[in-house]
Design an enzyme around this catalytic site. Structure first.
Site, PDB file in Angstrom:
ATOM      1  N   THR A 192       0.851  -1.094  -0.163  1.00  0.00           N
ATOM      2  CA  THR A 192      -0.032   0.043  -0.033  1.00  0.00           C
ATOM      3  C   THR A 192       0.828   1.142  -0.037  1.00  0.00           C
ATOM      4  O   THR A 192       0.290   2.303  -0.420  1.00  0.00           O
ATOM      5  CB  THR A 192      -0.999  -0.057   1.210  1.00  0.00           C
ATOM      6  OG1 THR A 192      -0.243   0.142   2.441  1.00  0.00           O
ATOM      7  CG2 THR A 192      -1.991  -1.185   1.196  1.00  0.00           C
ATOM      8  N   LEU A 238      -2.587   5.392   0.357  1.00  0.00           N
ATOM      9  CA  LEU A 238      -3.875   5.279   0.520  1.00  0.00           C
ATOM     10  C   LEU A 238      -4.195   3.728   0.654  1.00  0.00           C
ATOM     11  O   LEU A 238      -4.426   2.731  -0.327  1.00  0.00           O
ATOM     12  CB  LEU A 238      -4.642   5.600  -0.717  1.00  0.00           C
ATOM     13  CG  LEU A 238      -6.195   5.846  -0.627  1.00  0.00           C
ATOM     14  CD1 LEU A 238      -6.551   6.791   0.630  1.00  0.00           C
ATOM     15  CD2 LEU A 238      -6.512   6.588  -1.946  1.00  0.00           C
ATOM     16  N   HIS A 239      -4.307   3.202   2.056  1.00  0.00           N
ATOM     17  CA  HIS A 239      -4.275   1.700   2.486  1.00  0.00           C
ATOM     18  C   HIS A 239      -5.623   1.023   2.057  1.00  0.00           C
ATOM     19  O   HIS A 239      -5.563   0.003   1.118  1.00  0.00           O
ATOM     20  CB  HIS A 239      -3.739   1.561   3.628  1.00  0.00           C
ATOM     21  CG  HIS A 239      -2.620   2.371   4.188  1.00  0.00           C
ATOM     22  ND1 HIS A 239      -1.544   1.921   3.857  1.00  0.00           N
ATOM     23  CD2 HIS A 239      -2.627   3.441   4.838  1.00  0.00           C
ATOM     24  CE1 HIS A 239      -0.420   2.793   4.351  1.00  0.00           C
ATOM     25  NE2 HIS A 239      -1.244   3.728   5.037  1.00  0.00           N
ATOM     26  N   ASP A 240      -6.525   1.342   2.637  1.00  0.00           N
ATOM     27  CA  ASP A 240      -7.575   0.544   2.747  1.00  0.00           C
ATOM     28  C   ASP A 240      -8.420   0.359   1.268  1.00  0.00           C
ATOM     29  O   ASP A 240      -8.991  -0.637   1.121  1.00  0.00           O
ATOM     30  CB  ASP A 240      -8.686   0.953   3.755  1.00  0.00           C
ATOM     31  CG  ASP A 240      -8.232   0.983   5.085  1.00  0.00           C
ATOM     32  OD1 ASP A 240      -7.497   0.045   5.421  1.00  0.00           O
ATOM     33  OD2 ASP A 240      -8.764   1.478   6.119  1.00  0.00           O
TER      34      ASP A 240
END
Length: 309
Positions: A192, A238-240
């Protein structure tokens, strides 16, 4: 055919983007949203999930509040990243989507047992709700097609030198999930951190100029500055949303099966995901670990879908 999914989350700015991407995915049938304490306490994560549903006019999706703390540890939160409320002050509308009276753990169990086809779980936060559901009703494992998880790291952590936030908040819950035998796809920090919200990408999102993208662009402008300073990145990672993008367009992602174990005893590496990348232990694989993402393809998908909301 749509893919039935349950989203377990702790909104959080990047959770908000992930939920909106899911709302813009006709490929996915969202059976419910369960919330857990994580980025901010539970009273805020459940309210934030309902605010996002209200913003997108998704009053059809039930939202449940789950566990207010980890299984064994005290709660740690991430206001330094997401702000005191998790979603800025007064930026999103007050929620009109009701909070369901059922506890999230019970909702997970009942939904999984009563859905005619196996369900994919998209987990965006600490794994407390899912772990307790598996402990309460282990038979739900056969009703889960796959868990696609944002969490962990192969190399460096972000709350300790070796532990990533979602796993570090409740490592004992993560241990339950990783030893459940359920297929897992793991999107950790090594992947990520390749997905950066640069100024150019923010400008492209701002140019869409809808009420939703205006609010999300404002949130993302405030998000990720700590990571940019710490890691020397060109934008906030921007992980999720990668969990949802993987479900929509898995060709954007590459990885390989590995054995993953959660460290539970070491005081200096509690919550580390120990990834046996080269199969040195000879232990059976239990997760597909993603290590490469087509970041431009991800942002093209994200912008295309957000423009449709």
């Amino acid at each position: 055919m749509t893919q039935p999914i349950l989203i377990d989350c702790d909104p959080g700015i990047d959770d908000a983007v992930a939920l909106l991407l899911a709302f813009a995915a006709p490929e996915l049938e969202i059976l419910g949203i369960t919330t857990v304490a994580g980025n901010v306490p539970l009273d805020l994560t459940q309210a934030n999930a309902r605010k996002i549903c209200t913003l997108a006019n998704r009053t059809d999706i039930p939202v449940y509040a789950g566990c207010p703390r980890p299984m064994l540890r005290s709660l740690i939160t991430a206001e330094a990243v997401h702000g005191q409320t998790g979603l800025g002050e007064g930026l999103l509308p007050d929620p009109t989507v009701p909070l369901q009276p059922q506890h999230a753990v019970e909702a997970l169990v009942q939904t999984l047992l009563n859905t005619p086809q196996p369900v994919t779980l998209a987990t965006l936060g600490p794994l407390t709700n899912l772990a307790l559901a598996l402990i309460q009703a282990p038979q739900i494992a056969t009703h889960i097609d796959e868990i696609v998880m944002m969490g962990g790291a192969v190399t460096h952590g972000n709350v300790t030198p070796s532990a990533e936030f979602n796993i570090a908040v409740d490592p004992h819950a993560a241990h339950v999930v990783f030893t459940s035998g359920i297929p897992i796809t793991l999107l950790g920090l090594d992947a990520t951190h390749q997905v950066l919200t640069t100024q150019e990408r923010l400008a492209a999102m701002r140019a869409i100029a809808t009420p939703i993208t205006d609010k999300i662009t404002t949130l993302l402008t405030q998000y990720g500055t700590l990571d940019q300073e710490r890691y020397g990145l060109m934008g906030g990672p921007l992980h999720d949303p990668n969990v949802i993008a993987y479900l929509i367009q898995p060709s954007l992602y590459k990885g390989k099966p590995c054995h993953v174990e959660v460290e539970l005893t070491s005081p200096i590496s509690l919550g580390r995901t120990v990834v046996d990348w080269w199969n040195l232990s000879g232990r059976p694989t239990n997760a597909t670990v993603i290590d490469a993402i087509d970041a431009d393809g991800f942002y093209n998908l994200l912008l295309e879908r957000l423009a449709q909301l």
